[in-house]
Design an enzyme around this catalytic site. Structure first.
Site, PDB file in Angstrom:
ATOM      1  N   THR A  90      47.679  42.074  35.460  1.00  9.01           N
ATOM      2  CA  THR A  90      48.910  42.845  35.233  1.00  9.01           C
ATOM      3  C   THR A  90      48.579  44.228  34.691  1.00  9.01           C
ATOM      4  O   THR A  90      49.276  45.199  34.980  1.00  9.01           O
ATOM      5  CB  THR A  90      49.858  42.118  34.253  1.00  9.01           C
ATOM      6  OG1 THR A  90      49.219  41.976  32.964  1.00  9.01           O
ATOM      7  CG2 THR A  90      50.232  40.737  34.772  1.00  9.01           C
ATOM      8  N   ALA A 142      52.685  37.121  35.098  1.00  9.09           N
ATOM      9  CA  ALA A 142      52.652  36.088  34.065  1.00  9.09           C
ATOM     10  C   ALA A 142      51.611  36.439  33.027  1.00  9.09           C
ATOM     11  O   ALA A 142      50.650  37.172  33.299  1.00  9.09           O
ATOM     12  CB  ALA A 142      52.334  34.722  34.683  1.00  9.09           C
ATOM     13  N   ILE A 172      48.401  37.795  37.125  1.00 10.83           N
ATOM     14  CA  ILE A 172      48.462  37.103  35.836  1.00 10.83           C
ATOM     15  C   ILE A 172      47.435  37.704  34.886  1.00 10.83           C
ATOM     16  O   ILE A 172      46.373  38.162  35.308  1.00 10.83           O
ATOM     17  CB  ILE A 172      48.233  35.579  36.024  1.00 10.83           C
ATOM     18  CG1 ILE A 172      48.362  34.826  34.686  1.00 10.83           C
ATOM     19  CG2 ILE A 172      46.893  35.295  36.696  1.00 10.83           C
ATOM     20  CD1 ILE A 172      48.360  33.299  34.848  1.00 10.83           C
ATOM     21  N   CYS A 173      47.791  37.731  33.617  1.00 10.32           N
ATOM     22  CA  CYS A 173      46.881  38.151  32.548  1.00 10.32           C
ATOM     23  C   CYS A 173      46.335  39.566  32.803  1.00 10.32           C
ATOM     24  O   CYS A 173      47.089  40.502  33.010  1.00 10.32           O
ATOM     25  CB  CYS A 173      45.757  37.124  32.395  1.00 10.32           C
ATOM     26  SG  CYS A 173      44.801  37.289  30.871  1.00 10.32           S
ATOM     27  N   GLY A 174      45.025  39.728  32.844  1.00  4.10           N
ATOM     28  CA  GLY A 174      44.437  41.055  32.980  1.00  4.10           C
ATOM     29  C   GLY A 174      44.821  41.783  34.242  1.00  4.10           C
ATOM     30  O   GLY A 174      44.846  43.020  34.274  1.00  4.10           O
TER      31      GLY A 174
END
Length: 276
Positions: A114, A161, A110-112
Site C-alpha cells: 500500500t 488491507a 496489502i501491508c507494505g
C-alpha cells in the site's frame, strides 16, 4: 481457459499475506464456478527464483515485463520490508499496477505494498487502508482524507488491507471475483476467524443449497447446476431450523455435524447413499 489471478513475488515478500486468497482461488471446492480460476506468480525477472520471508523458494510463472492487464483478472501485491527500505526495487511492479488501473483491471495491495501505491499517487483519491494512517504519511501522498481505519477496504478497482488482516484481504478479493456465494463466503470467513468447526458444517450446507441468492453484481449462471424437480418445498430457513432442532434433540456435537455434512456432500457428488 481459466481466468488468471497474478501474485507478485519477490525476495522477502510476506508469504502469509496472500496465502488465504491464493488457496481459496486455486481450490475449486465450494466455488460458484469450479475450474474457472487459476493463480500464477509474477517475478521481477524471468527464470529467477525468489525466497519469501518465511523461506519459501518460488520460481515465478511469468516475468513482470511480460504481464499484460488483458491477460489477468486481478493483480495481488503482497507486503515486505523492501517496499519501505528499498522502494526502487518495486518500480516494475508499480508500473504494471498502473497499467492495470488504466485498463480497469483491479489491483489488491496489502501491508507494505500500500505504501508503494501511495508513493505513486494511486491512493490520493481512492478509499483505502493500510497498516496505519501514520504509516502512509511518510510516503508524501495526498490521500489522507480517503484513509479508512478498517482491516480491509474494497473500492472501484482497488483492494487494500493492513498486514494484520490477511483473512479480510482474502474475503474482499473473493467478493471482487464473485468466487463464492454469500452464505458460503460468510461461513468460510467465520470458520477461519473463530476456529469453530460449526462454521465448516454451515459452509458445506450452504454449498448444497439449490437456489443461492447473490448481489446483482455477482449473479450469473452456475455451471453444472442440477435442475431439481419442481413443486412445493420447505423454505431454506425452515429446513435449517429443523436441522438445528434435530441436532439439539440428539445431542449432536459440532464435530459430528461437520462430519455428517461433509459425508453428505461427498455422497451426493458420487451418486451414492449417505453413510451412517
Amino acid at each position: 481457459m481459466p481466468a488468471t489471478v497474478h501474485v507478485y513475488v519477490f525476495d522477502g515478500y510476506a508469504d502469509w499475506e496472500p496465502a488465504f486468497a491464493m488457496a481459496g482461488i486455486r481450490d475449486p471446492q465450494y466455488q460458484r464456478q469450479p475450474g474457472r480460476w487459476q493463480v500464477q506468480t509474477v517475478g521481477q525477472r524471468d527464470g529467477v527464483a525468489v525466497r519469501s520471508k518465511g523461506g519459501l523458494a518460488v520460481l515465478p510463472d511469468v516475468a513482470m515485463d511480460a504481464l499484460h492487464a488483458d491477460d489477468s483478472a486481478l493483480l495481488i501485491l503482497p507486503g515486505g520490508d523492501s517496499w519501505v527500505d528499498t522502494p526502487e526495487l518495486h518500480r516494475g511492479a508499480i508500473d504494471t499496477a498502473s497499467h492495470f488501473f488504466d485498463a480497469g483491471v483491479p489491483v489488491a495491495a496489502i501491508c507494505g505494498a500500500t505504501a508503494g501505491l501511495a508513493r505513486a499517487g494511486w491512493l490520493d483519491d481512492r478509499p483505502h487502508t493500510s497498516n496505519a494512517a501514520a504509516y502512509l504519511k511518510g510516503t508524501g501522498y495526498q490521500g489522507a482524507a480517503h484513509y479508512r481505519d478498517m482491516p480491509a477496504v474494497r473500492g472501484p478497482g482497488l483492494i487494500t488491507a493492513g498486514g494484520m488482516a490477511p483473512l479480510e484481504f482474502a474475503r474482499e478479493i473473493f467478493i471482487e471475483l464473485g468466487l463464492y456465494d454469500d452464505e458460503v463466503l460468510e461461513a468460510w470467513y467465520q470458520l477461519y476467524k473463530t476456529g469453530k468447526s460449526e462454521h465448516f458444517a454451515r459452509m458445506v450446507r450452504a454449498a448444497e443449497e439449490p437456489a443461492r441468492q447473490l448481489p446483482a453484481t455477482q449473479r450469473g449462471p452456475r455451471p453444472g447446476k442440477v435442475t431439481r424437480p419442481s413443486g412445493p418445498g420447505k423454505p431454506t430457513a425452515q429446513r435449517r431450523a429443523e436441522r438445528e432442532e434435530i441436532d439439539e434433540a440428539t445431542g449432536a456435537t459440532a464435530s459430528e455435524t461437520t462430519r455428517d455434512a461433509h459425508v453428505s456432500v461427498r455422497s451426493k457428488r458420487s451418486g451414492g447413499a449417505k453413510a451412517n
